[in-house]
Design an enzyme around this catalytic site. Structure first.
Site, PDB file in Angstrom:
ATOM      1  CD  GLU A 206       2.357   4.935   1.042  1.00  0.00           C
ATOM      2  OE1 GLU A 206       2.078   4.115   1.943  1.00  0.00           O
ATOM      3  OE2 GLU A 206       1.639   5.107   0.048  1.00  0.00           O
ATOM      4  CG  HIS A 275      -7.106  11.403  -0.030  1.00  0.00           C
ATOM      5  ND1 HIS A 275      -7.719  10.728   0.993  1.00  0.00           N
ATOM      6  CD2 HIS A 275      -6.488  10.453  -0.771  1.00  0.00           C
ATOM      7  CE1 HIS A 275      -7.490   9.438   0.870  1.00  0.00           C
ATOM      8  NE2 HIS A 275      -6.744   9.240  -0.199  1.00  0.00           N
TER       9      HIS A 275
END
Lengths: 472, 337
Positions: A206, A275
């Site tokens: 990322e 998450h």
């Protein structure tokens, strides 16, 4: 003893699916590992395998049945020598085969097995299911416009495809966006239409690919950077803030950064703390960014198109639970909504509820319940968090004198806190009660289904807060 | 230690350089001296309180950017970290605009809002000036991505230091650059110290030219104090990247004479080490000596060039000291477009 084959949950947020095709017939011998059937979810077609040896005694759900709820028995497997009639008797005595639609009405988001244990408590659950309440028509849409019923997922894909057709400098990059068709199937079909030059699978890095996207944007291209979820974008937050948001200022206006960072934000279901985090408040603090978090499919479409056209870095926060929900979307050739404008989703005179994204599900349902108790709530969907359309909130508060904010994010320094502060500064004299915040609890997201439900806001909490500010 | 370091510089790739013509030597001399004098002046203005914050001087490393710039062509982009004044002057940015940015004035390249570490020039294809160690590596890889996307033949030149070379995003970028065959040249300016830490105390391996090996990116170590060696390596690397073969790494063995920033007394290294580099490897003195030895210039010709440069630098300093600070309204501009 006959063995029931249940409709499996094939993703954290799956509540039901289509039984696409049986690959075995009644009477066929099956061995553990044999593929029994194909199940279609909104994301993919998956195979289910037998986990026992025996004979396929009875098919309970036929090929092509839609909306089969998770945990519904779909077939019976008989071990050698068993009588098929015993199997049927067993399954008919089981109430779990209720159609999904019925179950949904009182369902909570996490697809926990509802068969055993106490019946779900109706009031404080209700996260995911689309509200039955009417949403007011958007004044941005001309009256009489034809509507198509679309999922948020389809609306997002259409928005990207339409913009990519319009402007050859737009490209999409991210993990699994191309050949896999998107981890959440948002980019379905884009590779086929636009090719690998403009729909680019990245490595799982990322920080690096966010920087590559920003660099490309600084040179004038218009990247859409998809994060598989915003949780992973924490590794890239340096480039989002230090490189994308600040460079225009640091360059004295020379280096614009036309980029969209998008992906699912906030809690999904049962994926626990790492998450399940809402980043809205984080990014909304940063000058140089625009932050958008829509709720309806129409807003997702119109605002994503606007975000892609915007010459600034835009944080576009989606929600996994909303992806599969359907709304009316205007059938217009080029439906673009203005960034920075809230929408009154429900008009009311007694109390103002302000929310955004999936928070709107709680707010709208609470408004329905409140109406039943004689309190008419006005529900405002912020849609854009930065720049925030506080004027629309103030106008409503001038009318109602009361306000409750609703979000799934944490309480401290949250979006609600900002609204409270702004109302104190700009609408103090109009308030008849302190503004209250309904938020996610001040804890990391737990995994256990009951704790997860407790950690999220609830319709009951919104109703309670609205009554409290109404002194009722 | 000083001897080892000097030997390291000497031993590498000196046979790969191509002799400069008289014109090339003179250009290199002029441009390197411009950076030297500019940085000396910047140091002076910092001491006077006219420049604030962090100020990282490039003195000693001039051959790297000057040599690389002569290997580039119109349209190629440059991006670097915060030790960026030399890179800006090498791309042809106006010393007045750079100095005025250092003093935070309205005539600065970022209208006084960026400062020493954050300056840009779209006109000169200079993409900053980045204050986060290693950030420019991913961004510069993105510039190369854009070049390939547009199929426009340009190469992105990405500078970073030996300190940044240990950053994770550097390797994420190497991977993508090779995977997608992006036209990028990574220039590692190994000046042997990441802030106050010698590279052998921060890096498990100190041959940074090999850092691309596991990505199959070619690399070479170059005497970064010899502008001819830099130019020759730049030619090879840029030709490779422009031909569509992907990224290339050049490790420039160089040295900074000053501390990490103006506030660093550089007590982590012996004075003799610095003196030895100045005496034996100074990039500008090497060129001066060749110009004199070849009979291409006389002492007074070179002194005259120095004098001209001092005039330009003094003008820049005067401008940067007298130019007004940005209008208070500038606080609120350039946040969004």
């Amino acid at each position: 003893m006959p063995i029931e084959v249940l409709m499996p949950a094939l993703s954290p947020t799956m509540e039901s699916g289509k039984l696409a095709k049986w690959l075995k017939n009644e009477g066929d011998a099956v061995k553990s590992g044999d593929v029994l059937a194909e199940i279609e979810t909104d994301k993919a077609t998956m195979e289910i395998e037998a986990i026992d040896d025996g004979t396929l005694g009875k098919i309970l759900i036929k090929d092509g049945t839609e909306d089969v709820a998770v945990n519904t028995p779909i077939a019976i497997i008989l071990v050698t020598g068993e009588d098929p009639s015993a199997a049927i008797a067993k399954s008919s005595g089981n109430g779990a085969a209720a159609p999904a639609a019925e179950k949904k009405a009182e369902e909570s988001a996490p697809p926990v097995a509802p068969e055993k244990g106490p019946a779900p408590d109706k009031a404080p659950s209700a996260v995911a299911a689309p509200p039955k309440v009417e949403i007011q028509p958007d004044p941005e849409v001309p009256e009489g416009t034809e509507m198509v019923h679309q999922t948020v997922r389809e609306a997002l894909r259409d928005a990207m495809a339409e913009e990519m057709r319009r402007d050859p400098d737009i490209f999409l990059m991210g993990e699994e966006v191309a050949e896999y068709q998107g981890a959440y199937k948002i980019s379905q079909g884009l590779l086929d239409e636009f090719g690998a030059r403009r729909v680019i699978d990245t490595p799982i890095t990322e920080y690096g690919f966010a920087g590559v996207g920003v660099g490309a944007a600084l040179s004038g291209l218009k990247p859409i950077v998809e994060f598989m979820t915003w949780n992973f974008a924490m590794q890239a937050i340096d480039h989002i803030i230090n490189s994308a948001a600040k460079t225009l200022y640091m360059s004295g206006g020379q280096m614009g950064c036309p980029i969209v960072f998008r992906g699912p934000n906030g809690a999904a279901a049962r994926v626990a703390a790492q998450h399940s985090q809402d980043y809205t408040a984080w990014y909304s603090q940063v000058p140089g960014l625009k932050v958008i978090a829509p709720y309806t499919a129409a807003d997702f479409k119109g605002l994503l198109k606007a975000a892609i056209r915007d010459p600034n870095p835009v944080i576009f926060l989606e929600n996994e639970i909303l992806y599969g929900q359907s709304f009316d979307v205007p059938k217009l050739d080029d439906f673009v909504l203005p960034i920075g404008k809230a929408r009154i989703a429900r008009a009311g005179s007694d109390v103002t509820l302000v929310s955004f994204s999936i928070g709107m599900t709680y707010a709208l349902k609470a408004a329905e319940e409140l109406a039943g108790q004689g309190i008419e709530a006005e529900v405002i969907d912020l849609r854009t968090i930065r720049p925030m359309d506080i004027e629309t909130v103030i106008e409503s508060v001038k009318k109602t004198g009361r306000c409750v904010t609703v979000e799934e994010g944490w309480p401290q320094s949250g979006v609600g806190s900002e609204i409270v502060a702004q109302l104190m500064e700009k609408a103090f004299d109009y308030l008849d009660a302190p503004v209250l915040r309904v938020t996610g609890k001040d804890v990391p997201m737990p995994y256990a289904a009951n704790l997860e439900k407790l950690a999220l806001p609830s319709v009951a909490e919104v109703v309670e807060a609205a009554k409290a500010v109404s002194y009722k | 230690m000083a001897a080892t370091a000097a030997a390291q510089v000497k031993s590498e790739s000196s046979n790969l350089l191509v002799e400069f013509t008289k014109e090339e030597e003179l250009t290199a001399f002029r441009e390197m001296l411009m950076i030297r004098r500019f940085e000396e002046k910047a140091g002076q203005l910092y001491g006077m309180g006219l420049i604030g914050g962090f100020c990282h001087l490039y003195i000693g490393q001039e051959a790297v950017v000057v040599g690389m710039q002569t290997a580039m062509k119109e349209g190629d982009q440059v991006i670097t970290g915060y030790r960026d004044h030399g890179h800006m002057l090498a791309t042809g940015m106006d010393p007045k605009g750079v100095m005025a940015e250092l003093t935070g004035r309205q005539g600065g390249y970022s209208r006084g809002k960026g400062g020493s570490m954050h300056m840009f020039s779209r006109e000169k294809n200079f993409y900053g000036g980045h204050g986060i160690v290693g950030g420019q590596v991913s961004l510069g890889t993105g510039l190369a991505f854009a070049n390939k996307f547009r199929n426009d033949d340009s190469v992105s030149i990405v500078y970073f230091g030996d300190g940044a070379a240990n950053q994770g995003q550097v390797y994420e970028s190497f991977n993508m650059a090779k995977l997608w065959k992006l036209p990028v040249v990574y220039v590692v300016e190994n000046n042997r110290y990441g802030m106050g830490t010698a590279h052998h105390r921060a890096s498990s391996t100190t041959d940074f030219s090999k850092r691309g090996l596991s990505f199959d990116i070619p690399g070479e170590q170059v005497d970064g104090m010899d502008v001819r060696a830099v130019k020759a390596a730049g030619d090879r690397a840029i030709a490779y990247a422009r031909s569509g073969q992907g990224p290339y790494i050049i490790e420039m063995l160089t040295y900074r004479y000053r501390g990490h920033s103006m506030s660093d007394p550089a007590k982590y290294r012996p004075k003799e080490e610095v003196q030895k580099m100045r005496d034996e490897h100074d990039p500008i003195e090497q060129v001066r000596k060749r110009l004199l030895d070849n009979g291409w210039s006389k002492e007074e010709d070179l002194n005259a060039i120095d004098k001209e440069i001092r005039v330009v630098v003094n003008d820049a300093a005067d401008f940067a000291s007298s130019d007004p600070e940005p209008d208070p309204a500038e606080l609120w501009t350039d946040i969004l477009r």
